[in-house]
Design a protein around this motif. Structure first.
Motif, PDB file in Angstrom:
ATOM      1  N   LEU A   1      62.588  13.969   1.937  1.00 47.60           N
ATOM      2  CA  LEU A   1      63.948  14.074   2.466  1.00 47.60           C
ATOM      3  C   LEU A   1      64.885  13.189   1.656  1.00 47.60           C
ATOM      4  CD1 LEU A   1      65.824  15.121   4.787  1.00 47.60           C
ATOM      5  CD2 LEU A   1      65.265  12.990   5.983  1.00 47.60           C
ATOM      6  N   VAL A   2      65.952  13.793   1.146  1.00 47.04           N
ATOM      7  CA  VAL A   2      66.921  13.058   0.328  1.00 47.04           C
ATOM      8  C   VAL A   2      68.326  13.317   0.876  1.00 47.04           C
ATOM      9  CG1 VAL A   2      67.910  12.753  -1.973  1.00 47.04           C
ATOM     10  CG2 VAL A   2      65.467  13.265  -1.721  1.00 47.04           C
ATOM     11  N   PRO A   3      69.015  12.272   1.378  1.00 44.20           N
ATOM     12  CA  PRO A   3      70.400  12.445   1.834  1.00 44.20           C
ATOM     13  C   PRO A   3      71.333  12.705   0.654  1.00 44.20           C
ATOM     14  CG  PRO A   3      69.405  10.452   2.756  1.00 44.20           C
ATOM     15  CD  PRO A   3      68.510  10.911   1.637  1.00 44.20           C
ATOM     16  N   LEU A   4      72.236  13.652   0.831  1.00 42.00           N
ATOM     17  CA  LEU A   4      73.263  13.951  -0.164  1.00 42.00           C
ATOM     18  C   LEU A   4      74.626  13.809   0.504  1.00 42.00           C
ATOM     19  CD1 LEU A   4      71.761  17.239  -1.665  1.00 42.00           C
ATOM     20  CD2 LEU A   4      71.490  14.919  -2.549  1.00 42.00           C
ATOM     21  N   GLU A   5      75.674  13.863  -0.288  1.00 37.52           N
ATOM     22  CA  GLU A   5      77.015  13.829   0.295  1.00 37.52           C
ATOM     23  C   GLU A   5      77.232  15.099   1.106  1.00 37.52           C
ATOM     24  OE1 GLU A   5      81.717  13.401  -1.034  1.00 37.52           O
ATOM     25  OE2 GLU A   5      80.143  13.397  -2.555  1.00 37.52           O
ATOM     26  N   ARG A   6      77.450  14.930   2.431  1.00 44.21           N
ATOM     27  CA  ARG A   6      77.695  16.033   3.357  1.00 44.21           C
ATOM     28  C   ARG A   6      76.501  16.987   3.462  1.00 44.21           C
ATOM     29  NH1 ARG A   6      81.582  19.570   2.659  1.00 44.21           N
ATOM     30  NH2 ARG A   6      82.315  19.544   4.800  1.00 44.21           N
ATOM     31  N   GLY A   7      75.284  16.442   3.282  1.00 42.28           N
ATOM     32  CA  GLY A   7      74.126  17.310   3.441  1.00 42.28           C
ATOM     33  C   GLY A   7      72.806  16.583   3.283  1.00 42.28           C
ATOM     34  N   LEU A   8      71.733  17.322   3.488  1.00 42.85           N
ATOM     35  CA  LEU A   8      70.378  16.812   3.322  1.00 42.85           C
ATOM     36  C   LEU A   8      69.589  17.808   2.483  1.00 42.85           C
ATOM     37  CD1 LEU A   8      69.539  15.782   7.011  1.00 42.85           C
ATOM     38  CD2 LEU A   8      70.096  14.223   5.132  1.00 42.85           C
ATOM     39  N   LEU A   9      68.692  17.277   1.656  1.00 46.89           N
ATOM     40  CA  LEU A   9      67.787  18.099   0.872  1.00 46.89           C
ATOM     41  C   LEU A   9      66.374  17.743   1.316  1.00 46.89           C
ATOM     42  CD1 LEU A   9      67.597  20.149  -1.500  1.00 46.89           C
ATOM     43  CD2 LEU A   9      67.426  18.183  -3.045  1.00 46.89           C
ATOM     44  N   ASN A  10      65.616  18.726   1.793  1.00 42.79           N
ATOM     45  CA  ASN A  10      64.284  18.398   2.288  1.00 42.79           C
ATOM     46  C   ASN A  10      63.244  19.410   1.837  1.00 42.79           C
ATOM     47  OD1 ASN A  10      62.758  19.901   4.720  1.00 42.79           O
ATOM     48  ND2 ASN A  10      64.950  20.405   4.828  1.00 42.79           N
ATOM     49  N   ALA A  11      62.021  18.934   1.723  1.00 39.86           N
ATOM     50  CA  ALA A  11      60.864  19.781   1.457  1.00 39.86           C
ATOM     51  C   ALA A  11      59.692  19.178   2.217  1.00 39.86           C
ATOM     52  CB  ALA A  11      60.564  19.865  -0.030  1.00 39.86           C
ATOM     53  N   MET A  12      59.718  19.356   3.529  1.00 41.45           N
ATOM     54  CA  MET A  12      58.674  18.792   4.372  1.00 41.45           C
ATOM     55  C   MET A  12      57.349  19.544   4.218  1.00 41.45           C
ATOM     56  SD  MET A  12      60.353  16.341   5.722  1.00 41.45           S
ATOM     57  CE  MET A  12      59.120  15.764   6.882  1.00 41.45           C
ATOM     58  N   GLY A  13      57.420  20.860   4.034  1.00 40.01           N
ATOM     59  CA  GLY A  13      56.196  21.630   3.872  1.00 40.01           C
ATOM     60  C   GLY A  13      55.533  22.033   5.180  1.00 40.01           C
ATOM     61  N   LEU A  14      56.310  22.082   6.264  1.00 43.25           N
ATOM     62  CA  LEU A  14      55.836  22.527   7.573  1.00 43.25           C
ATOM     63  C   LEU A  14      54.653  21.713   8.119  1.00 43.25           C
ATOM     64  CD1 LEU A  14      56.047  26.414   7.083  1.00 43.25           C
ATOM     65  CD2 LEU A  14      57.662  24.939   8.289  1.00 43.25           C
ATOM     66  N   PRO A  15      54.718  20.379   8.085  1.00 46.39           N
ATOM     67  CA  PRO A  15      53.644  19.587   8.694  1.00 46.39           C
ATOM     68  C   PRO A  15      53.619  19.816  10.198  1.00 46.39           C
ATOM     69  CG  PRO A  15      55.529  18.190   8.227  1.00 46.39           C
ATOM     70  CD  PRO A  15      55.827  19.541   7.610  1.00 46.39           C
ATOM     71  N   ASN A  16      52.419  19.976  10.768  1.00 47.86           N
ATOM     72  CA  ASN A  16      52.333  20.227  12.211  1.00 47.86           C
ATOM     73  C   ASN A  16      50.902  20.050  12.695  1.00 47.86           C
ATOM     74  OD1 ASN A  16      51.128  23.198  13.057  1.00 47.86           O
ATOM     75  ND2 ASN A  16      51.779  23.078  10.915  1.00 47.86           N
ATOM     76  N   PRO A  17      50.725  19.765  13.991  1.00 44.98           N
ATOM     77  CA  PRO A  17      49.380  19.571  14.544  1.00 44.98           C
ATOM     78  C   PRO A  17      48.729  20.846  15.044  1.00 44.98           C
ATOM     79  CG  PRO A  17      50.994  19.030  16.202  1.00 44.98           C
ATOM     80  CD  PRO A  17      51.771  19.431  14.965  1.00 44.98           C
ATOM     81  N   SER A  18      49.368  21.999  14.830  1.00 45.19           N
ATOM     82  CA  SER A  18      48.871  23.289  15.273  1.00 45.19           C
ATOM     83  C   SER A  18      48.692  23.317  16.799  1.00 45.19           C
ATOM     84  CB  SER A  18      47.567  23.636  14.542  1.00 45.19           C
ATOM     85  OG  SER A  18      47.250  25.006  14.702  1.00 45.19           O
ATOM     86  N   LYS A  19      47.588  23.847  17.296  1.00 43.88           N
ATOM     87  CA  LYS A  19      47.409  24.077  18.731  1.00 43.88           C
ATOM     88  C   LYS A  19      47.502  22.798  19.560  1.00 43.88           C
ATOM     89  CE  LYS A  19      44.472  26.659  21.949  1.00 43.88           C
ATOM     90  NZ  LYS A  19      43.224  27.457  22.102  1.00 43.88           N
ATOM     91  N   ASN A  20      47.213  21.656  18.947  1.00 44.52           N
ATOM     92  CA  ASN A  20      47.277  20.388  19.683  1.00 44.52           C
ATOM     93  C   ASN A  20      48.681  20.056  20.168  1.00 44.52           C
ATOM     94  OD1 ASN A  20      44.533  19.867  19.449  1.00 44.52           O
ATOM     95  ND2 ASN A  20      44.754  18.752  17.530  1.00 44.52           N
ATOM     96  N   PHE A  21      49.689  20.759  19.626  1.00 47.82           N
ATOM     97  CA  PHE A  21      51.065  20.503  20.044  1.00 47.82           C
ATOM     98  C   PHE A  21      51.289  20.908  21.499  1.00 47.82           C
ATOM     99  CE2 PHE A  21      55.650  21.546  20.303  1.00 47.82           C
ATOM    100  CZ  PHE A  21      56.175  20.339  19.883  1.00 47.82           C
ATOM    101  N   LEU A  22      50.414  21.748  22.003  1.00 52.87           N
ATOM    102  CA  LEU A  22      50.563  22.252  23.368  1.00 52.87           C
ATOM    103  C   LEU A  22      50.709  21.121  24.380  1.00 52.87           C
ATOM    104  CD1 LEU A  22      50.603  24.895  25.009  1.00 52.87           C
ATOM    105  CD2 LEU A  22      48.122  24.687  25.220  1.00 52.87           C
ATOM    106  N   GLN A  23      49.985  20.025  24.177  1.00 54.28           N
ATOM    107  CA  GLN A  23      50.038  18.920  25.138  1.00 54.28           C
ATOM    108  C   GLN A  23      51.397  18.240  25.166  1.00 54.28           C
ATOM    109  OE1 GLN A  23      46.867  16.417  23.780  1.00 54.28           O
ATOM    110  NE2 GLN A  23      47.992  15.641  21.998  1.00 54.28           N
ATOM    111  N   GLU A  24      52.162  18.342  24.081  1.00 49.33           N
ATOM    112  CA  GLU A  24      53.495  17.740  24.044  1.00 49.33           C
ATOM    113  C   GLU A  24      54.466  18.463  24.972  1.00 49.33           C
ATOM    114  OE1 GLU A  24      54.372  15.001  22.576  1.00 49.33           O
ATOM    115  OE2 GLU A  24      52.565  14.642  21.400  1.00 49.33           O
ATOM    116  N   LEU A  25      54.191  19.723  25.256  1.00 49.10           N
ATOM    117  CA  LEU A  25      55.114  20.519  26.064  1.00 49.10           C
ATOM    118  C   LEU A  25      54.850  20.433  27.560  1.00 49.10           C
ATOM    119  CD1 LEU A  25      55.486  23.793  23.966  1.00 49.10           C
ATOM    120  CD2 LEU A  25      56.828  21.693  23.859  1.00 49.10           C
TER     121      LEU A  25
END
Length: 295
Positions: free
Chosen positions: A63-87
């Motif tokens: 993540l790189v802040p720019l003037e009046r914007g952001l540039l990001n390449a996170m690559g979709l990090p996620n815990p997959s099915k384990n996210f269910l417990q967060e909801l």
């Protein structure tokens, strides 16, 4: 400036507390952060994108802040099915789960985990920096329709988030509508990059990423306008929204609600700040201005 009546908002099968929604990928990684955004004035929230397998994402910088914007390449990090417990603590709240996959059956699998748990789904067919996912398949109308059909079959609200990195976004929007989408979300980030002159290399670890923030608002506005002409289902505007005036402009272009992402990076209380200006006791009904720029 025009102001709105404060009322419950029904968009694509989801009932929101107001017209302002937290966009996917911004403070949507935990149940606590999602609840915090609802408490601070968001009418609804969209989670981080969840995929068929756990994913670490791209190497940094991401993540790189720019003037009046952001540039990001996170690559979709996620815990997959384990996210269910967060909801689980958010039952009954207007929480839409963003999901992704590389093919239609993967979208169906991920959607099945959240059936009856979330208020609806948002298909990420638009991330510009995850190989084999997002915009890589979201620029193909046939694939967009097939993925949408798999998720819409659950009978839950099905939003489809579109990429601006196509020649004709209306064609993609129609494919999603034909597949059973209940709303379109426009847009995801714009494919972009910057180079660090001293280092003689791209600033992001992934070399290129997605551009968001105020500088892409005119692009998002045009996409909403085009989709309103091409499709008949509701549109949710997303891309550079940071003020009440931006919300009104998006609605005039054809949006029934808006998502806010990058503006949260600068001010986590932005939902309340915008709502204070956007709504008034003598405000107009949103139905009276949605799409009025087409008349």
């Amino acid at each position: 400036m025009i102001t709105l009546q404060k009322e419950l908002v029904h968009v694509g099968g989801v009932t929101l507390d107001n017209h302002l929604i937290l966009a996917a990928g911004v403070l949507g990684t935990t149940g606590a952060s999602l609840f915090r955004m609802l408490r601070q004035g968001a009418g609804g929230v969209v989670t981080k994108s969840i995929g068929p397998n756990p994913k670490e994402g791209h190497a940094g910088p991401c993540l790189v802040p720019l003037e009046r914007g952001l540039l990001n390449a996170m690559g979709l990090p996620n815990p997959s099915k384990n996210f269910l417990q967060e909801l689980e603590p958010l039952a009954g709240k207007p929480v839409v789960v963003s999901i992704f996959g590389g093919k239609p059956d993967e979208f169906r699998t991920v959607a099945s985990w959240f059936e009856g748990v979330a208020a609806g789904y948002e298909l990420n067919l638009s991330c510009p920096h995850a190989e084999g996912y997002g915009a890589a398949i979201g620029s193909d109308p046939a694939m967009v329709r097939a993925c949408t059909e798999e998720v819409a079959a659950f009978g839950m609200p099905t939003w489809v988030k579109l990429t601006p990195n196509v020649t004709d976004i209306g064609t993609i929007g129609r494919a999603a509508e034909e597949g059973g989408a209940t709303a379109l979300v426009a847009i995801n980030t714009v494919r972009a990059m910057r180079i660090a002159i001293d280092l003689r290399r791209p600033v992001l670890g992934n070399r290129f990423g997605g551009l968001s923030g105020a500088m892409i608002f005119p692009i998002a506005l045009r996409c909403v306008y085009d989709l309103y002409e091409a499709c008949s289902i509701p549109i949710i505007g997303c891309g550079g929204v940071s003020s009440a005036a931006d919300v009104i402009e998006m609605m005039m272009a054809g949006a029934s609600a808006v998502q806010i992402g990058s503006a949260v990076y600068d001010d986590s209380s932005v939902f309340g700040s915008i709502a204070d200006v956007l709504y008034s006791t003598d405000g107009v009904s949103a139905s009276g201005i949605v799409g009025c720029a087409h008349e």
